[in-house]
Design a protein around this motif. Structure first.
Motif, short mmCIF file in Angstrom:
data_model
loop_
_atom_site.label_atom_id
_atom_site.label_comp_id
_atom_site.label_asym_id
_atom_site.label_seq_id
_atom_site.Cartn_x
_atom_site.Cartn_y
_atom_site.Cartn_z
N ASP A 207 104.64 65.66 10.26
CA ASP A 207 104.91 66.67 9.23
C ASP A 207 103.87 67.78 9.24
OD1 ASP A 207 107.15 65.34 8.41
OD2 ASP A 207 106.20 64.35 6.69
N LEU A 208 102.60 67.38 9.36
CA LEU A 208 101.54 68.41 9.38
C LEU A 208 101.61 69.25 10.65
CD1 LEU A 208 98.50 66.49 7.82
CD2 LEU A 208 99.77 68.40 6.83
N THR A 209 102.01 68.64 11.75
CA THR A 209 102.15 69.39 13.01
C THR A 209 103.23 70.46 12.85
OG1 THR A 209 101.47 67.45 14.26
CG2 THR A 209 102.66 69.17 15.47
N ARG A 210 104.33 70.07 12.21
CA ARG A 210 105.40 71.06 11.99
C ARG A 210 104.92 72.17 11.06
NH1 ARG A 210 108.60 66.23 10.95
NH2 ARG A 210 109.55 65.56 12.91
N GLU A 211 104.18 71.78 10.02
CA GLU A 211 103.68 72.78 9.07
C GLU A 211 102.67 73.71 9.74
OE1 GLU A 211 102.14 71.12 5.35
OE2 GLU A 211 100.74 72.81 5.25
N LEU A 212 101.90 73.18 10.66
CA LEU A 212 100.92 74.01 11.39
C LEU A 212 101.62 75.10 12.18
CD1 LEU A 212 97.89 74.30 12.14
CD2 LEU A 212 98.30 72.66 13.99
N GLY A 213 102.85 74.79 12.63
CA GLY A 213 103.66 75.81 13.30
C GLY A 213 103.37 75.98 14.77
N VAL A 214 102.77 74.97 15.39
CA VAL A 214 102.48 75.07 16.82
C VAL A 214 103.78 75.08 17.61
CG1 VAL A 214 100.11 74.24 16.87
CG2 VAL A 214 101.98 72.58 16.82
N THR A 215 103.71 75.67 18.81
CA THR A 215 104.93 75.92 19.59
C THR A 215 104.98 75.16 20.90
OG1 THR A 215 103.76 77.83 20.50
CG2 THR A 215 105.29 78.25 18.66
N ILE A 216 103.83 75.03 21.55
CA ILE A 216 103.76 74.39 22.87
C ILE A 216 102.54 73.46 22.81
CG2 ILE A 216 102.37 76.24 23.94
CD1 ILE A 216 104.06 75.85 26.52
N VAL A 217 102.57 72.38 23.59
CA VAL A 217 101.46 71.44 23.50
C VAL A 217 101.07 70.92 24.89
CG1 VAL A 217 103.10 69.62 22.78
CG2 VAL A 217 100.65 69.25 22.47
N ARG A 218 99.80 71.10 25.20
CA ARG A 218 99.25 70.72 26.51
C ARG A 218 98.90 69.23 26.49
NH1 ARG A 218 93.67 71.88 28.42
NH2 ARG A 218 93.68 72.01 30.70
N TYR A 219 99.11 68.54 27.62
CA TYR A 219 98.95 67.09 27.70
C TYR A 219 98.85 66.70 29.18
CZ TYR A 219 100.35 62.16 27.37
OH TYR A 219 100.39 60.80 27.47
N PRO A 220 98.18 65.64 29.61
CA PRO A 220 97.43 64.63 28.84
C PRO A 220 95.93 64.92 28.83
CG PRO A 220 97.76 63.80 31.06
CD PRO A 220 98.35 65.21 31.02
N GLY A 221 95.47 65.98 29.42
CA GLY A 221 94.08 66.42 29.39
C GLY A 221 94.04 67.79 29.96
N GLY A 222 92.88 68.36 29.88
CA GLY A 222 91.55 67.95 29.60
C GLY A 222 90.92 67.12 30.75
N ASN A 223 89.67 66.81 30.51
CA ASN A 223 88.91 66.06 31.49
C ASN A 223 89.62 64.76 31.87
OD1 ASN A 223 86.99 68.07 31.20
ND2 ASN A 223 85.70 66.89 29.81
N PHE A 224 90.34 64.18 30.92
CA PHE A 224 91.04 62.92 31.17
C PHE A 224 91.97 63.02 32.37
CE2 PHE A 224 94.91 60.37 30.46
CZ PHE A 224 94.36 59.10 30.44
N VAL A 225 92.64 64.17 32.52
CA VAL A 225 93.69 64.25 33.54
C VAL A 225 93.12 64.12 34.95
CG1 VAL A 225 93.83 66.77 33.96
CG2 VAL A 225 95.90 65.36 34.06
N SER A 226 91.84 64.46 35.11
CA SER A 226 91.27 64.48 36.47
C SER A 226 91.03 63.08 37.04
CB SER A 226 89.98 65.30 36.49
OG SER A 226 90.28 66.63 36.18
N GLY A 227 91.28 62.04 36.22
CA GLY A 227 91.21 60.68 36.75
C GLY A 227 92.47 59.89 36.42
#
Ligand code: AHR
Length: 499
Positions: A55-75
């Motif tokens: 609910d808060l994510t929808r209220e924030l109004g974000v449109t696109i979301v990057r995943y899964p990293g960040g530094n995490f993705v490099s491993g």
């Protein structure tokens, strides 16, 4: 102190790409586990997704979301996070010194995006892995069926392809902290070849290549040029990452982070255009500011390596105050005013980890201070950004000798006719009498007017006082005959919607 703005519908920077209101979810700390995903939580749905965070994510109004990293993705091995949960391996995450259970992966993330109404932006691992694994991953995600990886997806219960369009070619590859960091030559080559096989595997992709990890990296500038020289023909975007700091506790200098970002945008566009010029190319590489936020207090993270390998530890849990909200608002306006080049941006991150949303594991979720300017920009920032004429005072701080006291953006939505004026008064001690002449725009009344202000720059929102810093109705605004007149408090964020 007075400031005057003149806007006209014929003077347009560019239509705003709504992807600049993006965010970022990394397997880091409590962003995924205890953030968006917490089976057993009182608000969790059948998938284990926290409804309060949705609910808060929808209220924030974000449109696109990057995943899964960040530094995490490099491993990260994407195969670990798909298929039956009980068969998924538990791994050491070298990026954050944590244990990754892989109970949440690609398919869960796509399900979550669909529920939240967000476009996914995926990153591939160009640290420990390369083009072949990226190719397999795209086949898994985007190929309809009849091949090994697309049929594997179907066997996991996802008959239709995920059709993920926006992909990042690795993450911060010049950072010594990155798992398998690279030189610009090494990275430029592998990014080019990876981009090729990804495009050959799936149509219509939009690809972002890594710029330097920050403007103050020693590699900055030369890195952008070299990398783009390798893959100019193969990519659409170059990434910019910038985290803003106030170690000195000097609010005037902190506020010039906004001007620093402006310089960063102009510089990277210039470098990209220099690569184009050498090729006599009309192509323009767009900018993806795919990690940005205030971040300097909760810096520990990498230090966790080898210290017990906790699961979902409380890492990078920055608590934001009112002055941080001013920076976030100003940064958004700067990106909006560069709508011709900045076509994507991700506030880093979404929840718990340097996020506008905070949760207690097993407890409630609430809005941090920075939530508010973001939500208002995302809500009212629609349509064409206007190239306004601005007459305002200036101040000197940090590297800036003439930083404008008023940071503004005027947006005209041709569909609804609404014109919104966003205004940040950066004066430390003076009220600002703002006049905005909205010429030829045809709006008649002030439909909404908000002010975000707090007497204490260090005021925060917390589980016990979640609305300590929150927008209020604007107390001193009038709109008559196309002219907005308002009094802006010192150090305040203001939004005026005319209709
Ligand atoms: O957002 C936190 C970290 O900051 C990301 O993992 C990394 O890309 C950056 O250094």
């Amino acid at each position: 102190l007075t400031s005057r703005v003149i806007a006209d519908p014929d003077f347009v920077v560019a239509p705003l790409d709504r992807r600049i209101f993006g965010t970022f979810v990394e397997h880091l700390g409590r962003c995924v586990y205890g953030g968006i995903y917490e089976p057993g939580h009182a608000t969790a749905d059948a998938n284990g997704f926290r409804r309060d965070v949705l609910d808060l994510t929808r209220e924030l109004g974000v449109t696109i979301v990057r995943y899964p990293g960040g530094n995490f993705v490099s491993g990260y091995d994407w195969e670990d996070g798909v298929g039956p949960r009980e068969e998924r391996p538990v791994r050491l995450d070298l990026a954050w010194g944590s244990t990754e259970t892989n109970q949440f992966g690609t398919n869960e993330f796509i399900d979550w995006c669909r529920l939240a109404g967000l476009e996914p932006m995926f990153a591939v691992n160009l640290g420990t892995r390369g083009p072949a694994e990226a190719q397999n991953f795209i086949e898994y995600c985007n190929h309809p069926g009849g091949t090994h990886y697309s049929d594997l997806r179907r066997s996991h219960g996802y008959e239709a392809p995920h059709d993920i369009k926006f992909w990042c070619l690795g993450n911060e590859m010049d950072g010594p902290w990155q798992t398998c960091a690279k030189t610009a030559q090494e990275y430029g080559r592998v990014a080019k070849e990876t981009a090729k096989v990804m495009r050959w595997t799936s149509d219509g992709l939009q690809l972002a290549v890594c710029g330097s990890s920050a403007r103050d990296m020693p590699t900055y500038g030369a890195w952008e040029y070299t990398v783009l020289d390798h893959c100019f023909e193969d990519v659409d975007f170059i990434s910019l990452h910038q985290y803003f700091t106030n170690h000195e506790n000097d609010v005037a200098r902190f506020l010039t982070a906004i001007d620093g970002l402006e310089r960063f945008i102009v510089e990277v566009a210039a470098i990209a255009d220099a690569v184009a010029a050498r090729r006599r190319s009309t192509k323009r590489i767009m900018l993806s500011v795919d990690e940005w936020n205030v971040w300097y207090r909760a810096r520990a993270g990498e230090q966790l390596r080898g210290v017990g390998w906790p699961e979902a530890p409380a890492l990078l849990e920055e608590i934001y105050n009112f002055e941080d909200a001013l920076i976030v608002g100003g940064v958004l306006l700067t990106m909006m005013n560069h709508a011709d080049r900045v076509k994507s941006a991700c506030i880093a991150q979404l929840v718990n980890v340097i996020g506008p949303i905070m949760t207690q594991t097993g407890g409630p979720a609430w809005r941090q201070t920075i939530f508010h300017p973001f939500a208002q920009a995302a809500r009212y920032g629609r349509g064409n950004v206007l190239r306004a004429t601005v007459d305002t005072g200036s101040f000197a701080a940090g590297d800036e000798t003439e930083a404008p006291l008023l940071v503004q953006s005027v947006v005209h939505d041709p569909e609804t006719g609404d014109v919104t004026v966003f205004a940040l008064n950066r004066s430390l001690d003076s009220e600002m009498a703002l006049t905005a002449e909205l010429r030829g725009l045809g709006t008649r009344r002030l439909a909404e007017a908000f002010e975000l202000h707090h007497a204490d720059l260090k005021a925060i929102n917390s589980v016990d006082a979640p609305d300590e810093v929150a927008p209020a109705q604007h107390p001193r605004a009038d709109f008559t005959d196309g002219v907005l007149k308002a009094v802006l408090k010192p150090l305040s964020w203001n939004v005026f919607v005319t209709r």
